[in-house]
Motif scaffolding. Structure first.
Motif, PDB file in Angstrom:
ATOM      1  N   SER A 160     -10.499  18.340   3.109  1.00 12.46           N
ATOM      2  CA  SER A 160      -9.242  17.759   2.655  1.00 12.46           C
ATOM      3  C   SER A 160      -9.312  17.342   1.201  1.00 12.46           C
ATOM      4  O   SER A 160     -10.383  17.096   0.647  1.00 12.46           O
ATOM      5  N   ALA A 161      -8.116  17.264   0.610  1.00 10.13           N
ATOM      6  CA  ALA A 161      -7.938  16.662  -0.707  1.00 10.13           C
ATOM      7  C   ALA A 161      -7.281  15.309  -0.500  1.00 10.13           C
ATOM      8  O   ALA A 161      -6.412  15.158   0.356  1.00 10.13           O
ATOM      9  N   ASP A 162      -7.701  14.319  -1.286  1.00 12.63           N
ATOM     10  CA  ASP A 162      -7.231  12.959  -1.062  1.00 12.63           C
ATOM     11  C   ASP A 162      -7.003  12.277  -2.400  1.00 12.63           C
ATOM     12  O   ASP A 162      -7.870  12.295  -3.279  1.00 12.63           O
ATOM     13  N   VAL A 163      -5.832  11.668  -2.556  1.00 12.05           N
ATOM     14  CA  VAL A 163      -5.499  10.951  -3.783  1.00 12.05           C
ATOM     15  C   VAL A 163      -6.473   9.803  -4.013  1.00 12.05           C
ATOM     16  O   VAL A 163      -6.830   9.481  -5.153  1.00 12.05           O
ATOM     17  N   GLU A 173       1.766  11.894  -7.602  1.00 12.23           N
ATOM     18  CA  GLU A 173       1.075  10.848  -6.859  1.00 12.23           C
ATOM     19  C   GLU A 173      -0.330  10.632  -7.422  1.00 12.23           C
ATOM     20  O   GLU A 173      -0.796   9.498  -7.545  1.00 12.23           O
ATOM     21  N   VAL A 174      -0.982  11.734  -7.782  1.00 11.07           N
ATOM     22  CA  VAL A 174      -2.321  11.637  -8.371  1.00 11.07           C
ATOM     23  C   VAL A 174      -2.248  10.924  -9.720  1.00 11.07           C
ATOM     24  O   VAL A 174      -3.077  10.062 -10.030  1.00 11.07           O
ATOM     25  N   CYS A 175      -1.279  11.278 -10.544  1.00  9.94           N
ATOM     26  CA  CYS A 175      -1.140  10.650 -11.865  1.00  9.94           C
ATOM     27  C   CYS A 175      -0.875   9.158 -11.746  1.00  9.94           C
ATOM     28  O   CYS A 175      -1.386   8.363 -12.542  1.00  9.94           O
ATOM     29  N   GLY A 202      10.977  -7.551   2.635  1.00  7.27           N
ATOM     30  CA  GLY A 202      10.857  -8.701   1.750  1.00  7.27           C
ATOM     31  C   GLY A 202       9.423  -9.035   1.378  1.00  7.27           C
ATOM     32  O   GLY A 202       9.186  -9.855   0.475  1.00  7.27           O
ATOM     33  N   PHE A 203       8.446  -8.418   2.066  1.00  9.60           N
ATOM     34  CA  PHE A 203       7.035  -8.718   1.803  1.00  9.60           C
ATOM     35  C   PHE A 203       6.334  -7.627   0.987  1.00  9.60           C
ATOM     36  O   PHE A 203       5.119  -7.646   0.857  1.00  9.60           O
ATOM     37  N   GLU A 204       7.116  -6.680   0.443  1.00  7.84           N
ATOM     38  CA  GLU A 204       6.506  -5.543  -0.250  1.00  7.84           C
ATOM     39  C   GLU A 204       5.564  -5.987  -1.370  1.00  7.84           C
ATOM     40  O   GLU A 204       4.491  -5.439  -1.540  1.00  7.84           O
ATOM     41  N   ARG A 205       5.983  -6.967  -2.142  1.00 11.14           N
ATOM     42  CA  ARG A 205       5.187  -7.382  -3.294  1.00 11.14           C
ATOM     43  C   ARG A 205       4.136  -8.431  -2.943  1.00 11.14           C
ATOM     44  O   ARG A 205       3.386  -8.869  -3.811  1.00 11.14           O
ATOM     45  N   PRO A 252       0.837  -1.209   0.000  1.00  9.39           N
ATOM     46  CA  PRO A 252       0.000   0.000   0.000  1.00  9.39           C
ATOM     47  C   PRO A 252       0.868   1.254   0.000  1.00  9.39           C
ATOM     48  O   PRO A 252       1.928   1.301   0.629  1.00  9.39           O
ATOM     49  N   THR A 253       0.421   2.264  -0.703  1.00  8.34           N
ATOM     50  CA  THR A 253       1.235   3.477  -0.872  1.00  8.34           C
ATOM     51  C   THR A 253       1.450   4.220   0.436  1.00  8.34           C
ATOM     52  O   THR A 253       2.433   4.937   0.582  1.00  8.34           O
TER      53      THR A 253
END
Length: 908
Positions: A344-347, A394-396, A85-88, A74-75
C-alpha cells in the motif's frame, strides 16, 4: 535534562478520551511528569479509574515513543452532526514501536480555549523532541520504567512489589534474597508507599545487579587500590587518565577538574562525603553527566556550519516515501503484490519521514484515471506492481503540516514525473495553493541559475539561506533546447544492470534475489524497465531552480554523462541507482564521480531488483561525496540504522556537512588507499556486560545473549575479484566485525568473557561508525546501537540500546570500555609521541634520564600511559588479551628489564 513547561504540568485542561464515539465522556486530566518520562492521564471518576486498572489498560505513553502531536480533527475521521462542534478540540498523540506500526490516541478538550490547547500541543511536541534527542544514563532509564507506577497517583512513591513487577515480570531472573534486600531498603513492612530518591534508586540498582563481586566493583577496586573507599584525588586521577579523550591535546576534549567533580557530587547531595564510596561511583557511572557513551555537545546543531553551499552537505533522503506495505519479514516493506497479495501507499508515511528528519522525499506522480481529477501518487501501473493510489493534494497538505516541525532547513521534493501536460499544470497549481510562500519559485538575488559560459562554476545558496523553503527537483525546460515530448529518463544511463552486482550481498539481499528469480520473465522485464519521465511543461519549469534534474544523453558512456553533468552551467542533480556508482568505482570513473559531487549534487537510489524494499550500504556512496543517498526508511535494517546514526548529528536537522576532503575541489581522494587531512586512529573496544536486557519485556530475549561489534569505515580497496565474482559478499571490505561469546544471564546482568577487540588504522574519524548488535539464542538481533566515532566518549561507558526500529530500549544497555588513540607504525612512534603530547613527552624523557642516572632506584611509579600510541596494521579486527585500561602497550619497568638481562647473562 528537559525542563517541562508549566502548561504540561498544571493539568488545568480537561479532556475526555475519544474511543469509539461520544457516548461515554469520562473526563481526564493530561499532564507530563516533571522529569520528564511519560505523558499520563487520570480519570476523574475513581470507579472508572479502577475499572481501567483492572482491565490493565495503560494510562500513559512514554515520551520517547511519541512521534507526533496534532491539534484539530484527524483527517481520517468522519464526525457526526452532533460532533461537528468538537472538530477543533481534538488532540491526537501518534505513538508506536516504529513508523510503520503506529497507534493514534485521541483526546477531546472540553474547554473552548483553542489558544490554550494549541499551546499544550506545541509544548508537548517540543518536549518530546528534546527527550528523543537527549542521551541519558542508566539511572534515568531505570527511573523511567518505574514512572508509570510512581506518577499514576501523582506521587514519586513506589512499592517493592511495583519494582518487582516492572523489572522481573516473569520472576526468572532474580532470587528471593535480592527482593528481600530491596524490601528492607524501602521499609515496606508497613505496606505504605515510600519516597524514592536517586540515592535509593542507585542502591536498588546495586542490589539487583549484584554489585559486590561484579565487573563494576572490580573497576572501583582498581581506583581505590582494594580499599573500601577511594579518595577524591584517586578518583580524579582515574577520570583524567581513563575517562578522558586525549586526542588534540585537550583543545577539544576538556578534562574533568576536581572542582567539577565536587560540584556534581554536591548536586547529587553527596557533598558531606569526603571520599568516593562504591555507591557514589555507581551513581557517577549511571548518571547523564558522566556515564553515557555519546557526547551531547558534539551532537548539537552547529549553526555556523550551515552557511556553506547546499551541495557540500549530506542530505537525509527517502526513497519511495509513500510505500507502507507488508512483506515476508516483519522488518521490511513490500512493494509487490505478487509475493504476499498486499502492499500500500499511505499519506502518513510522508509525515513520518519528515518527522524523522528526511529533507528529500519522493513523489511518483501519475495521471488520474478520472481526467478531471487531480494527479495521484502510486508505484506505477506495471505488470508487477499493484499499489493503491493516494491524492497528490492530500500528500502536499501532509507535507506542509510536517515539513518544518523538527528542522527549519530546506525540504526537497523529488518528482518522478509521469504526468501529461494538463495534469502537470494541476500539480503546479496544487503546489502554489498548498505551499504558498514556502515554495521557492525562483532563484535568490545573489545566486543566479546560470554560471559563466564554460566555467561550470555554479554558486549554490546555503541551507541557512534556504530555511523554511520547499524546493522542487524535476527536469527544467532549458532555453537552449527545444521542449521534447520524448520520454527520456533523467537518470544516468547504465549499460549493464546486473542484479547481483551490489556492493554487499547480505542475507536480506540474498532473499531478494531468490524472490526476484521466482518472477516470470515478463515480470522481471517489467520490474527492471526504468519507466521514462515526461518533459516538464512551462509552468513546472518556472518553479524549478537549484534542483534541476540532469538529462543524460542516450548512447554514450556513463563517464561521458558524468563529465557533461560536471561542466553543465546550471545547478543540476544527477540521479543514479546504486549499481551505476558501483560499476564506476570498479571501473575508471571514480574521479569523475568525485568531481561531480564537489560541483553539483548526486542522488543515489536502490536498484530495481530490490522488490522487498531492502537497502544497500550507504557508506560507499557517502565516501564518494554523494549528497542524497536515498533509502527505504520504512525498512528496519542495519543500513537504515546506519543512516539514522549519520543524521542524528548536527541536531538531527537533516544536513551534515561533508568532510573537508570531500568538499575541496583541489583535493583528490585516492579511493580506499589514502585520504588527505586525516589522522588514523586505533579503536579498542571491550564489552564487559549487558544490563537489564529483561526490561525489554520479552522472554525470548532473556537468559542468553551474544554481542557483535562492527566497524563501518573506508574499505581497503575494491579488487578485480569483486568484478569477476559479484556473487561473493564484499561486505568485509567495508566493515570489520567481531562477536562476543554467549553467556548465561544472571540476575539483571549478563557478563561476557573478557576480550579486547582492536580496530587498527581507522581512517575516517568523522565518517566512521561502530555498530553493536545483541543477538538472542537463535541469532536474531533484538537490540542494537550504532555510534559515530567522532561523538563517542572515551573510557568506561554505558551504551543505551535501541530496538531494530531505532527506538530507545533503556534501561537495557551495555557496559563497554572504549580506547581511542592515534595509530602509528613503530618506525614513526617516537616522532608522533612528541607531536601528540609534547608536555607528557618531556615528562617521560625526564623520567628516562633519572632511570639512566640511577637504574636500580625504585621507579615503578612510572606509567607509560601518556601517549596511547601503538603499532598497527591496515585496519582490521585484532583480538587482544585483557590489558590495563587505556594501556595498549605498557612498557616493562626499566629497572625490572635491566635486572632480567643481568640475571640472563649470569646464567650464561
Amino acid at each position: 535534562m528537559s525542563k517541562v513547561p508549566d502548561v504540561l504540568k498544571d493539568a488545568k485542561l480537561i479532556f475526555f478520551k475519544y474511543e469509539e464515539n461520544f457516548t461515554s465522556r469520562n473526563s481526564v486530566r493530561l499532564q507530563v511528569d516533571p522529569t520528564p518520562y511519560i505523558l499520563f492521564w487520570r480519570y476523574k471518576d475513581y470507579k472508572v479509574f479502577n475499572t481501567k486498572e483492572l482491565a490493565h489498560e495503560k494510562n500513559y505513553i512514554y515520551l520517547e515513543r511519541i512521534y507526533d502531536v496534532r491539534v484539530g480533527k484527524p483527517t481520517d475521521f468522519e464526525l457526526g452532526a452532533h460532533e461537528k462542534g468538537f472538530e477543533r478540540n481534538f488532540l491526537t498523540i501518534v505513538s508506536g514501536t516504529s513508523i510503520t506500526n503506529l497507534k493514534f490516541t485521541h483526546f477531546v478538550c472540553l474547554e473552548k480555549d483553542e489558544k490554550r490547547l494549541h499551546e499544550f500541543g506545541s509544548s508537548l511536541f517540543d518536549t518530546v523532541q528534546r527527550v528523543r534527542k537527549e542521551e541519558h544514563g542508566l539511572l534515568y532509564h531505570f527511573r523511567k520504567k518505574l514512572a508509570p507506577k510512581m506518577y499514576a497517583a501523582f506521587t514519586q512513591r513506589c512499592l517493592e512489589e511495583d519494582i518487582m513487577r516492572v523489572y522481573d515480570k516473569h520472576k526468572k531472573n532474580s532470587t528471593k534474597t535480592e527482593w528481600t534486600a530491596v524490601g528492607k531498603l524501602l521499609s515496606v513492612n508497613s505496606r505504605k508507599n515510600v519516597e524514592i530518591d536517586d540515592q535509593k534508586l542507585i542502591r536498588i540498582i546495586m542490589i539487583l545487579t549484584k554489585f559486590e563481586g561484579s565487573r563494576l566493583e572490580a573497576i572501583f577496586r582498581k581506583i581505590s587500590e582494594d580499599e573500601p573507599v577511594a579518595t577524591k584525588l584517586e578518583f580524579g586521577e582515574w577520570l583524567r587518565k581513563n575517562q578522558h579523550d586525549h586526542r588534540l591535546n585537550d583543545a577539544r576534549f576538556n578534562q574533568v577538574s576536581d572542582r567539577k567533580i565536587s560540584s556534581i557530587l554536591e548536586a547529587w547531595q553527596y557533598s558531606g562525603d569526603s571520599a568516593i564510596t562504591p555507591q557514589i561511583f555507581t551513581h557517577w557511572m549511571a548518571s547523564d553527566e558522566a556515564g553515557v557513551a555519546i557526547s551531547a555537545q558534539r551532537m548539537k546543531l552547529d549553526v555556523a556550519s550551515m552557511r556553506e553551499p547546499i551541495n557540500r552537505y549530506f542530505i537525509d533522503s527517502s526513497h519511495n516515501t509513500y510505500c507502507s506495505g507488508i512483506s515476508f519479514k516483519k522488518s521490511t516493506s513490500n512493494q509487490l503484490v505478487y509475493a504476499i497479495g498486499h502492499c500500500s501507499a499511505d499519506v502518513e508515511m510522508y509525515r513520518q519521514a519528515l518527522l524523522c528528519g528526511c529533507r528529500c522525499v519522493e513523489l511518483d506522480v501519475w495521471d488520474n484515471k478520472d481526467k478531471e481529477g487531480d494527479p495521484v501518487i502510486t508505484h506505477g501501473p506495471t505488470a508487477v506492481m499493484g499499489m493503491n493510489e493516494i491524492g497528490l493534494k492530500e500528500v502536499c497538505e501532509a507535507i506542509k503540516e510536517c515539513a518544518f516541525k523538527t528542522t527549519p532547513y530546506p525540504l526537497i521534493l523529488s518528482i518522478e514525473n509521469h504526468l501529461g501536460r494538463k495534469q502537470q499544470e494541476k500539480m503546479v497549481q496544487i503546489f502554489h495553493h498548498v505551499f504558498g510562500d514556502l515554495l521557492l519559485t525562483g532563484p535568490l538575488p545573489d545566486y543566479p541559475l546560470y554560471a559563466r559560459e564554460g566555467s561550470g562554476d555554479i554558486k549554490y545558496p546555503s541551507p541557512e539561506l534556504l530555511k523554511y523553503k520547499i524546493l522542487i527537483k524535476a527536469k527544467k525546460k532549458r532555453f537552449d533546447k527545444q521542449e521534447s515530448r520524448s520520454r527520456e529518463d533523467s537518470s544516468i544511463d547504465l549499460q549493464v544492470n546486473q542484479i547481483g552486482s551490489s556492493i554487499d550481498l547480505t542475507e536480506d539481499e540474498a532473499i531478494e534475489n531468490e524472490r526476484f528469480n521466482e518472477l516470470t520473465e515478463e515480470q522481471k522485464a517489467a520490474q527492471m524497465l526504468q519507466l521514462p519521465e515526461e518533459s516538464s511543461c512551462s509552468e513546472l519549469s518556472e518553479i524549478i531552480n537549484y534542483m534541476q534534474a540532469f538529462e543524460s544523453s542516450r548512447g554514450v558512456s556513463t563517464a561521458i554523462n558524468l563529465e557533461n553533468a560536471t561542466i553543465d552551467t546550471v545547478p543540476c542533480i544527477v540521479s543514479a541507482d546504486e549499481n551505476t556508482v558501483w560499476n564506476c568505482l570498479r571501473g575508471s570513473s571514480v574521479e569523475k564521480i568525485q568531481n561531480l559531487n564537489k560541483s553539483k549534487i548526486m542522488r543515489i537510489y536502490p536498484k530495481a531488483s530490490r522488490i522487498y524494499s531492502t537497502n544497500y550500504n550507504p557508506m560507499i556512496h557517502w565516501l564518494t561525496g554523494a549528497q542524497m543517498v536515498a533509502l527505504n526508511i520504512q525498512t528496519n535494517c542495519s543500513n537504515t540504522q546506519l543512516n539514522y546514526a549519520m543524521f542524528e548529528r548536527n541536531g538531527a536537522c537533516g544536513y551534515v556537512r561533508k568532510p573537508d576532503w570531500l568538499r575541496m575541489r583541489d583535493v583528490q581522494l585516492k579511493p580506499f588507499l589514502s585520504i588527505p587531512f586525516t589522522i588514523a586512529y586505533t579503536v579498542e573496544v571491550e564489552i564487559i556486560a549487558a544490563y537489564f536486557l529483561s526490561a525489554m519485556d520479552s522472554d525470548k530475549y532473556r537468559r542468553r545473549s551474544t554481542v557483535s561489534v562492527r566497524l563501518f569505515d573506508v574499505p581497503d580497496q575494491i579488487s578485480k575479484e569483486d568484478i569477476s565474482s559479484p556473487s561473493i559478499s564484499t561486505s568485509s571490505k567495508f566493515e570489520t566485525s567481531c562477536r562476543r561469546r554467549t553467556r548465561e544471564e544472571t540476575s539483571f546482568v549478563t557478563n561476557y568473557e573478557r576480550h579486547v577487540y582492536s580496530f587498527d588504522k581507522v581512517m575516517l574519524n568523522d565518517l566512521s561508525f561502530l555498530q553493536f548488535n545483541v543477538h538472542n539464542e537463535s541469532g536474531s538481533v533484538f537490540a542494537q546501537r550504532i555510534l559515530h566515532i567522532d561523538t563517542m566518549n572515551n573510557g568506561y561507558r554505558f551504551i543505551t540500546l535501541r530496538t531494530p526500529s531505532n527506538q530507545c530500549a533503556g534501561p537495557a544497555c551495555l557496559l563497554v570500555r572504549f580506547d581511542l588513540f592515534m595509530h602509528s607504525d613503530r618506525k614513526n612512534l617516537h616522532d608522533h609521541k612528541q607531536m601528540y603530547n609534547p608536555h607528557a613527552f618531556e615528562k617521560e624523557s625526564d623520567k628516562w634520564e633519572r632511570r639512566f642516572s640511577n637504574p636500580f632506584a625504585d621507579l615503578d611509579g612510572f606509567d607509560g600511559n601518556e601517549f596511547l600510541l601503538v603499532e598497527g596494521t591496515r585496519r582490521g579486527s585484532v583480538e587482544h588479551a585483557p590489558t590495563t585500561p587505556t594501556t595498549p602497550t605498557k612498557p616493562m619497568s626499566f629497572g625490572k628489564e635491566l635486572l632480567e638481562k643481568i640475571s640472563f647473562w649470569k646464567k650464561k
